[in-house]
Structures are given as structure tokens and as C-alpha cells.
Motif scaffolding. Structure first.
Motif, PDB file in Angstrom:
ATOM      1  N   GLN A  69       1.464  -1.353   0.132  1.00 16.78           N
ATOM      2  CA  GLN A  69      -0.047   0.143   0.256  1.00 16.78           C
ATOM      3  C   GLN A  69       0.605   1.260  -0.066  1.00 16.78           C
ATOM      4  N   ALA A  70       0.350   2.577  -0.652  1.00 16.40           N
ATOM      5  CA  ALA A  70       1.297   3.208  -0.643  1.00 16.40           C
ATOM      6  C   ALA A  70       1.427   4.491   1.199  1.00 16.40           C
ATOM      7  N   ARG A  71       2.514   4.851   1.019  1.00 18.84           N
ATOM      8  CA  ARG A  71       2.694   5.312   2.523  1.00 18.84           C
ATOM      9  C   ARG A  71       1.917   6.952   2.256  1.00 18.84           C
ATOM     10  N   PRO A  72       2.925   7.465   3.223  1.00 20.09           N
ATOM     11  CA  PRO A  72       1.717   8.812   2.744  1.00 20.09           C
ATOM     12  C   PRO A  72       3.571   9.239   3.633  1.00 20.09           C
ATOM     13  N   LEU A  73       3.510  10.629   2.535  1.00 20.21           N
ATOM     14  CA  LEU A  73       4.364  11.473   3.138  1.00 20.21           C
ATOM     15  C   LEU A  73       3.893  12.982   3.100  1.00 20.21           C
ATOM     16  N   THR A  74       3.792  13.533   4.603  1.00 17.99           N
ATOM     17  CA  THR A  74       2.971  14.856   4.337  1.00 17.99           C
ATOM     18  C   THR A  74       3.980  16.018   4.206  1.00 17.99           C
ATOM     19  N   ALA A  75       3.468  17.013   3.571  1.00 15.40           N
ATOM     20  CA  ALA A  75       4.007  18.511   3.274  1.00 15.40           C
ATOM     21  C   ALA A  75       3.671  18.890   3.881  1.00 15.40           C
ATOM     22  N   PRO A  76       4.254  19.746   4.356  1.00 18.23           N
ATOM     23  CA  PRO A  76       3.994  20.863   5.901  1.00 18.23           C
ATOM     24  C   PRO A  76       2.318  22.007   5.822  1.00 18.23           C
ATOM     25  N   ALA A  77       2.234  22.216   6.631  1.00 24.40           N
ATOM     26  CA  ALA A  77       1.353  23.058   6.285  1.00 24.40           C
ATOM     27  C   ALA A  77       1.692  23.929   5.714  1.00 24.40           C
ATOM     28  N   TRP A  78       2.260  24.791   5.358  1.00 28.01           N
ATOM     29  CA  TRP A  78       2.889  26.083   5.260  1.00 28.01           C
ATOM     30  C   TRP A  78       3.133  25.992   3.228  1.00 28.01           C
ATOM     31  N   LEU A  79       2.691  24.289   3.318  1.00 26.72           N
ATOM     32  CA  LEU A  79       2.929  24.415   1.430  1.00 26.72           C
ATOM     33  C   LEU A  79       1.583  23.791   0.970  1.00 26.72           C
ATOM     34  N   ASP A  80       0.402  24.005   1.897  1.00 27.09           N
ATOM     35  CA  ASP A  80      -0.952  23.322   1.248  1.00 27.09           C
ATOM     36  C   ASP A  80      -0.889  24.523   0.670  1.00 27.09           C
ATOM     37  N   GLY A  81      -1.892  24.160  -0.384  1.00 31.33           N
ATOM     38  CA  GLY A  81      -3.818  25.325  -0.661  1.00 31.33           C
ATOM     39  C   GLY A  81      -2.105  25.192  -1.795  1.00 31.33           C
ATOM     40  N   ALA A  82      -2.365  26.792  -2.731  1.00 28.64           N
ATOM     41  CA  ALA A  82      -1.205  27.086  -3.976  1.00 28.64           C
ATOM     42  C   ALA A  82      -1.545  28.771  -4.420  1.00 28.64           C
ATOM     43  N   TRP A  83      -0.810  28.802  -4.893  1.00 31.27           N
ATOM     44  CA  TRP A  83      -0.233  30.361  -5.249  1.00 31.27           C
ATOM     45  C   TRP A  83      -1.459  30.613  -6.290  1.00 31.27           C
ATOM     46  N   VAL A  84      -2.155  31.881  -6.492  1.00 30.34           N
ATOM     47  CA  VAL A  84      -3.188  31.582  -6.965  1.00 30.34           C
ATOM     48  C   VAL A  84      -3.418  33.376  -7.717  1.00 30.34           C
ATOM     49  N   ILE A  85      -2.862  33.345  -8.874  1.00 31.34           N
ATOM     50  CA  ILE A  85      -2.692  34.762  -9.450  1.00 31.34           C
ATOM     51  C   ILE A  85      -3.951  35.303  -9.642  1.00 31.34           C
ATOM     52  N   ASN A  86      -4.655  35.150 -10.446  1.00 27.36           N
ATOM     53  CA  ASN A  86      -6.007  34.820 -11.207  1.00 27.36           C
ATOM     54  C   ASN A  86      -7.252  34.341 -10.788  1.00 27.36           C
ATOM     55  N   ASP A  87      -8.209  33.795 -11.937  1.00 27.84           N
ATOM     56  CA  ASP A  87      -8.853  32.786 -11.797  1.00 27.84           C
ATOM     57  C   ASP A  87      -8.840  31.692 -12.711  1.00 27.84           C
ATOM     58  N   VAL A  88      -7.699  32.001 -13.415  1.00 32.04           N
ATOM     59  CA  VAL A  88      -7.254  30.866 -14.607  1.00 32.04           C
ATOM     60  C   VAL A  88      -5.848  30.191 -13.973  1.00 32.04           C
ATOM     61  N   VAL A  89      -4.613  31.175 -13.646  1.00 30.65           N
ATOM     62  CA  VAL A  89      -3.215  30.631 -13.493  1.00 30.65           C
ATOM     63  C   VAL A  89      -3.045  30.877 -12.060  1.00 30.65           C
ATOM     64  N   SER A  90      -2.869  29.845 -11.870  1.00 24.56           N
ATOM     65  CA  SER A  90      -2.288  29.256 -10.461  1.00 24.56           C
ATOM     66  C   SER A  90      -1.801  27.442 -10.817  1.00 24.56           C
ATOM     67  N   ILE A  91      -0.648  28.009  -8.811  1.00 27.88           N
ATOM     68  CA  ILE A  91       0.406  27.056  -9.176  1.00 27.88           C
ATOM     69  C   ILE A  91       0.929  26.357  -7.537  1.00 27.88           C
ATOM     70  N   SER A  92       0.732  25.067  -7.226  1.00 32.10           N
ATOM     71  CA  SER A  92       0.608  24.883  -6.119  1.00 32.10           C
ATOM     72  C   SER A  92       1.889  24.974  -5.395  1.00 32.10           C
ATOM     73  N   PHE A  93       2.444  25.034  -4.070  1.00 29.12           N
ATOM     74  CA  PHE A  93       3.123  25.769  -3.168  1.00 29.12           C
ATOM     75  C   PHE A  93       4.164  24.516  -3.375  1.00 29.12           C
ATOM     76  N   ILE A  94       3.260  23.014  -3.309  1.00 25.00           N
ATOM     77  CA  ILE A  94       4.654  22.017  -3.682  1.00 25.00           C
ATOM     78  C   ILE A  94       5.647  22.400  -4.705  1.00 25.00           C
ATOM     79  N   ARG A  95       4.818  22.147  -5.224  1.00 27.26           N
ATOM     80  CA  ARG A  95       4.997  22.889  -7.169  1.00 27.26           C
ATOM     81  C   ARG A  95       6.530  23.932  -6.635  1.00 27.26           C
ATOM     82  N   ILE A  96       6.177  24.868  -6.305  1.00 26.24           N
ATOM     83  CA  ILE A  96       7.416  26.091  -6.477  1.00 26.24           C
ATOM     84  C   ILE A  96       8.096  25.511  -5.301  1.00 26.24           C
ATOM     85  N   ALA A  97       8.032  24.690  -4.341  1.00 19.52           N
ATOM     86  CA  ALA A  97       9.502  24.395  -3.584  1.00 19.52           C
ATOM     87  C   ALA A  97      10.668  23.517  -4.636  1.00 19.52           C
ATOM     88  N   ILE A  98       9.221  23.096  -5.552  1.00 22.66           N
ATOM     89  CA  ILE A  98      10.158  21.781  -5.698  1.00 22.66           C
ATOM     90  C   ILE A  98      10.968  23.021  -7.164  1.00 22.66           C
TER      91      ILE A  98
END
Length: 651
Positions: free
Chosen positions: A472-501
Motif C-alpha cells: 500500500q502507498a505510504r503518506p509523506l505529508t508536506a508541511p502545512a505552509w506548503l498546502d494550497g496554491a499561489w492563485v494569480i487569477n481565476d485561470v493561473v495558479s500553481i501549488s506551493f509544493i511545485r514552487i518548492a520543488i
């Protein structure tokens, strides 16, 4: 003085008279008693409207209590109250006018009003205009949510009235925006509507475009040639064009009663069957009706005998179409409003297209960062040593599982990731050194045997991971400050995890360049890469360099595993998802060149996201097209985007 006293007496008498004329809450409720007692969604509307129209400030509380099923009616006189249950089972009654206690009653003397879900929904809509100015910020926000879900023209005036006194900046912005949207749809003044549309022209939000769509909705109408339809004409349509086929145009004529319906094949065959007599139809044996031509000719015989309606010929269709004109007419009667809406929608669609391109670019950049992280270790081992390491994906898997194990002992997710990154490097570095010492060092310059040996090691490592961690898949949980996404507008957004990577990929690029350009290990590695025999003659130990280089590449793969595990499933097979892309990235970019690996990751990530954008329903197609593209690309640049000189280039 006498006159002043008379005036004062008159004013006091007038105030008492006005107070006597103002109905109480109970008076309004009693006037709607019959509807309230037997409320249903179909009948309760007038009662709710009457409560709202009374203008009494207590009506907000009345509606809220009624909606919450906390309104009670005394059976003896039919009066309405709120009630609180006492310890002895009786109820304390309070009036709606002042909230004062008016006595107690047994439960048998009271009837609890329980409106159904439909009635409660109507009450909620009526409450909106009260809640827009409620002191409670939560209720004001809820009222705006309710209006946004189910806007009505009657709510525009109370919404506008509530804007001036709004103190909260966020609520004020929402009210102002919603007022503009509702003005576009419901205001009766054309200049006001046009102004609202122009104010929001080019807006990217879905609700803005959803508000414009009903304004620009059209109805297709048919008019005799030379006549124009009433209303706001959007465009004239030509039969046979892309917007109106000849078949669709004739069907419009039929629907409008301006042309006879065409005889379909089913109708023709039904007429033939209905006129079978003695095995013949209009004198033609049934056995001869096997072709469409024969059936048409036989049907025409029935027409001449008056037994069927005539078929419509192509000339008949042409004549009918020439006699009429076809138009799209806006449902919105004002041409000024539709012109403004068309311009605003065009501006919005242009901005949406630009934003979609930017969003696609961010997605491609994010995917390229992931591929770069996964491939950078392979670029080192493959480029410096010429080793085809099929176990590279399993080093990524080992790094991810290292992060999972650390989180079992360190519950703080931020601290656990900070510990897991260097620990994953140490674990996979040691594993890489062990693999190089035990297996790879004996197979240099024998690529086929190296491939088979490392492939066997990868299978063994996968099975070992299954035995330790299960399937079974095991969880590797990201810190809470990496939750969500940077929403630039209603079309453009990128998750904080992707930014961190992405940031991590840049850090690794800088670290790798520092090691290769500023350290002795980097100097020796470059020397061995370009000419191992000459490097050995200068006192450099190629065997040691190969060992450290292989370990370095494996350690970087382990850190990549921690990063990838934050958003991907951590399983024993997770390395399989990245080994192919890693090899393609290295080969396309140029074997052993860090800048080539970066360019290869960018090319593959961009190409894959581009194909997925064009064909979003089939992600497998993106993988297939990407492999085909790489095969073609290698035919023209077999050494990759940035070719490397030295042993890895085949010198």
C-alpha cells in the motif's frame, strides 16, 4: 405661549396616532396565519413577501427563528412565539415584538412549526436583504454567498443600500463586485448596465462570463425575404454556411410552418409497407424493392395515385430557402447592452487565452523541475561513468521511504522534512557506493551486462521495499505552509509544493555547479570525464572518483525522492514512473552535461504539457507522442541538445 402648547399637544397626539397605525409583529403574522400554518413551497411565497414588506426590524429575527424550526404557535388563540423548554417539560413563551416573556404553556398547548426544506430555502432568500447589513460579518458573508448562488432582481436594491455602510474591506469588495454583476443582468437603466459591463470588461472570472452569456443568448428566427425581425438582431445567417447548414435551415422552415416536412426513409418505407397488396406495391413486386432507387420510384407511384405525400426535391428546398431569410436575434432588447457585452466578452476571452498560456508555461516549468530533479543524479553517473543504472528509480524510492520513516518519529512535518533531506542523501549515497563497489565496478565498459545487473538490483530493491513497507502507498505529508496554491487569477495558479520543488531544483543546479567548478572532487570528475587515462597519469584515482561520483548521483536521487514523495504516492514501484523520463531527459539534453539535462527537462516537460493541453482526456497519448518526438529528435541530434566531449561522448 398658548400657541406653542397647542402645537406640542398636537405633535404628541400625532405620534401616538402614528404608533397606533403601525402594525405589530404579531399583527403581521396573524394576517398570514393560514399560509404559515399550512406552509408549502407553492403557497408560502405571499406570506414571506408580506413579512418582508412590513418593514419591521424584528422580521429578521422572526424569519431566522422560523427557518430554524424554533417558532411555536399557541393552540388556544393561534398566536406565534419563541419558546424555551423548562426543566418540568413546560415552555416559556416570548413575543417577537420586544422579546419579553409572556407566560408559560404545556407542550400539549403548543404547536411547533417545522417548515420543509423548500420553505426554508425561500426563507433564506428573504433573509438575505436583512443579513446584508447584519452586525455579524459571518451573516453578511453568507448573504453574499446566497445572492451569488441564486441572484434575483429584487435583491439588487438592498445590496446597493448595504454598500455605503460596509466597514469590512473584504466584504465591501465582494459587495461592490456582486453589485456590478447584478447591475449588468437586472438593472432597468441601460446606461447603468453598459457602465457595469465596461467596468468589468476583460475580467477573467467565470461568474463574469456566466453573467454575459444570458445577455448574449440568441434565438434563431425565420422571416420572409425583404422583412426584418423585431428586436435586437445579432446576425443574418446564410444557409449552407458553417453556422447554418442547408438541412438545419430547411428544418427551421418546417418548424415554423413555412415548408412541408421532408419524407424520411423511415416514413417512405412505412408508406410502402402500408400499401402492400398481393405482394405488390403500386404494381411493383415487393421482391424488387431491395434498392433505395427502386423504393423511391415505387413511392413516387404511390404519390401519383394519391396514396402518399410528395417527396421534397432539391429544387424545392432551394426555392424555399431563397424565399426566406434567417436571423439570430438577441434575447436582450438593447443593442447598446449587447454591443458592450460582446466587446467585454472578447476582451475577457483574450485575457483568458493569455492566462491559459501562462498557466501552461507554469505547469511545464513545474514538470521540468520534477524531471530535472529525477534525472540530475542519472546525468552524473551516466555522463561520468557511462553506466546505465536501471536502479536509479529505486534510489528515488529509497529517498521517499526515508522521508516516510522520519515522519514516524518526528511528528512535526517541517522538522521531519528538514531531517529527511540530508538523511535521504546519506542513505542513498551509501547505497550507491555499495552498488558501485559490489556490482558496477566489475562491469565498466560492458554496458549490456551493467544494464542487466542494475535491472536485477532494481527488482530486488522493489521486493525488499514491499517486504518492509507493504504494497500500500505510504503518506509523506508536506508541511502545512506548503498546502494550497499561489492563485494569480481565476485561470493561473500553481501549488506551493511545485514552487518548492522548482526552488529545490535551482538549489541543486547551483550546488552541482559549485561542486563541479569550485571543488577538487569536481576538478577530478571533469578530468576523468574528459580523459581518464591522462587523469590517472596525473595522480588522480579514477576508481575513487567513479565511486564518489556514483554515490553523489545516487544521493541526489534520494533527495529528489523526498521532494517527489510530497505530492506523489510513495510505493515500491514509484521509481518506475521516473526512470524512463530520467533517461529520456539525459539523452535528449546531452549525456553528462548538467546544462543539457536542464534543457532536456525543459523540452520534455514543455512538450508533454503541450500535448496534454491539446488532448486533456488522454494523458497516455502525451507519453506516446513524447517518445515518438524523442526518437525523431535523436535522429537529428544523436548527442543531444548540448553534446559532451570525452569518454561519455564516445571518444
Amino acid at each position: 405661549m398658548k400657541t406653542l402648547l397647542l402645537a406640542l399637544c398636537f405633535a404628541l397626539s400625532l405620534s401616538h396616532w402614528v404608533a397606533a397605525q403601525t402594525p405589530s409583529v404579531q399583527d403581521v403574522l396573524q394576517s398570514q396565519r393560514a399560509l404559515i400554518e399550512k406552509s408549502s413551497r407553492r403557497t408560502i411565497g405571499p406570506a414571506i413577501d408580506a413579512l418582508v414588506a412590513s418593514g419591521l426590524p424584528q422580521m429578521q429575527n422572526v424569519l431566522e427563528v422560523w427557518q430554524a424550526k424554533e417558532m411555536w404557535q399557541r393552540r388556544a388563540d393561534g398566536l406565534f412565539f419563541t419558546a424555551t423548554k423548562n426543566a418540568d417539560g413546560s415552555y416559556t413563551l416570548r413575543d417577537f415584538q420586544e422579546g419579553a416573556e409572556v407566560g408559560t404553556a404545556a407542550s400539549s398547548d403548543l404547536k411547533q412549526l417545522k417548515p420543509n426544506s423548500g420553505v426554508r430555502a425561500m426563507i433564506a432568500t428573504a433573509l438575505v436583504q436583512f443579513q446584508l447589513s447584519d452586525p455579524d460579518k459571518t451573516k453578511r458573508a453568507g448573504a453574499l454567498d446566497s445572492i451569488a448562488r441564486d441572484p434575483e432582481a429584487s435583491l439588487l436594491a438592498p445590496l446597493r443600500a448595504s454598500i455605503e455602510g460596509e466597514a469590512d474591506a473584504d466584504i465591501l469588495a465582494r459587495k461592490t463586485r456582486l453589485e456590478r454583476l447584478m447591475s449588468m443582468a437586472y438593472d432597468s437603466d441601460v446606461p447603468t448596465r453598459v457602465g457595469a459591463i465596461n467596468d468589468m470588461s476583460g475580467d477573467l472570472s467565470v461568474d463574469f462570463r456566466a453573467t454575459l452569456n444570458p445577455i448574449l443568448s440568441t434565438t434563431r428566427v425565420v422571416m420572409p425575404a425583404g422583412e426584418m425581425p423585431d428586436g435586437n438582431v445579432a446576425q443574418e445567417l446564410t444557409p449552407g454556411s458553417a453556422t447554418l447548414t442547408r438541412t438545419a435551415a430547411y428544418e427551421l422552415l418546417v418548424a415554423a410552418g413555412n415548408a412541408p416536412a421532408k419524407v424520411t426513409q423511415d416514413a417512405r418505407d412505412a408508406a410502402l409497407e402500408a400499401n402492400v397488396e398481393g405482394g405488390r406495391v403500386a404494381g411493383v413486386p415487393v421482391a424488387q424493392l431491395s434498392s433505395e432507387t427502386a423504393r423511391d420510384e415505387t413511392y413516387d407511384r404511390l404519390v401519383t395515385q394519391g396514396l402518399a405525400v410528395p417527396r421534397i426535391s432539391g429544387d424545392d428546398v432551394d426555392a424555399r430557402l431563397e424565399a426566406y431569410r434567417f436571423y439570430d436575434v438577441y434575447a436582450e432588447p438593447s443593442a447598446d447592452v449587447t454591443q458592450a457585452a460582446e466587446a467585454a466578452l472578447a476582451a475577457s476571452q483574450t485575457r483568458v487565452a493569455v492566462s491559459q498560456a501562462a498557466d501552461l508555461g507554469l505547469d511545464a516549468l513545474s514538470l521540468a523541475s520534477i524531471y530535472f530533479l529525477a534525472a540530475i543524479g542519472l546525468a552524473i553517473t551516466f555522463g561520468v561513468m557511462g553506466v546505465i543504472n536501471m536502479a536509479h528509480g529505486e534510489f528515488i524510492m529509497m529517498g521517499a521511504y526515508t522521508g516516510y520513516v522520519v515522519q514516524q518519529f518526528v511528528p512535526n512535518h517541517t522538522a521531519s522534512i528538514l531531517i529527511a533531506v540530508p538523511l535521504a542523501f546519506a542513505v542513498t549515497f551509501a547505497a550507491g557506493v555499495a552498488l558501485e563497489r559490489l556490482v558496477v565496478r566489475w562491469l565498466y565498459h560492458r554496458p549490456l551486462e551493467t544494464l542487466l545487473a542494475t535491472f536485477g538490483v532494481s527488482i530486488a530493491l522493489q521486493q525488499l521495499a514491499k517486504n518492509i513497507f507493504g504494497t500500500q502507498a505510504r503518506p509523506l505529508t508536506a508541511p502545512a505552509w506548503l498546502d494550497g496554491a499561489w492563485v494569480i487569477n481565476d485561470v493561473v495558479s500553481i501549488s506551493f509544493i511545485r514552487i518548492a520543488i522548482f526552488i529545490l531544483a535551482l538549489l541543486f543546479l547551483g550546488l552541482f555547479l559549485f561542486i563541479m567548478k569550485r571543488t577538487r572532487l569536481g576538478l577530478e570528475t571533469r578530468a576523468v570525464t574528459q580523459n581518464p587515462a591522462m587523469a590517472a597519469s596525473m595522480g588522480i584515482n579514477p576508481d575513487r572518483v567513479n565511486m564518489l561520483t556514483f554515490g553523489l548521483g545516487s544521493g541526489i536521487a534520494g533527495i529528489a525522492g523526498v521532494a517527489i514523495g510530497l505530492f506523489a504516492k510513495v510505493t515500491s514501484e514509484m521509481g518506475n514512473d521516473y526512470i524512463v523520463q530520467s533517461f529520456m531527459t539525459v539523452v535528449v539534453g546531452g549525456v553528462g552535461n548538467i546544462w543539457g539535462t536542464l534543457a532536456g527537462a525543459a523540452m520534455i516537460g514543455g512538450f508533454q504539457k503541450g500535448v496534454e493541453f491539446l488532448n486533456p482526456s488522454n494523458t497516455l497519448a502525451a507519453q506516446t507522442y513524447m517518445i515518438i518526438f524523442i526518437i525523431i529528435f535523436i535522429q537529428f541530434r544523436p548527442r543531444g541538445i548540448i553534446a559532451l566531449k570525452g569518454r561519455a561522448a564516445g571518444d
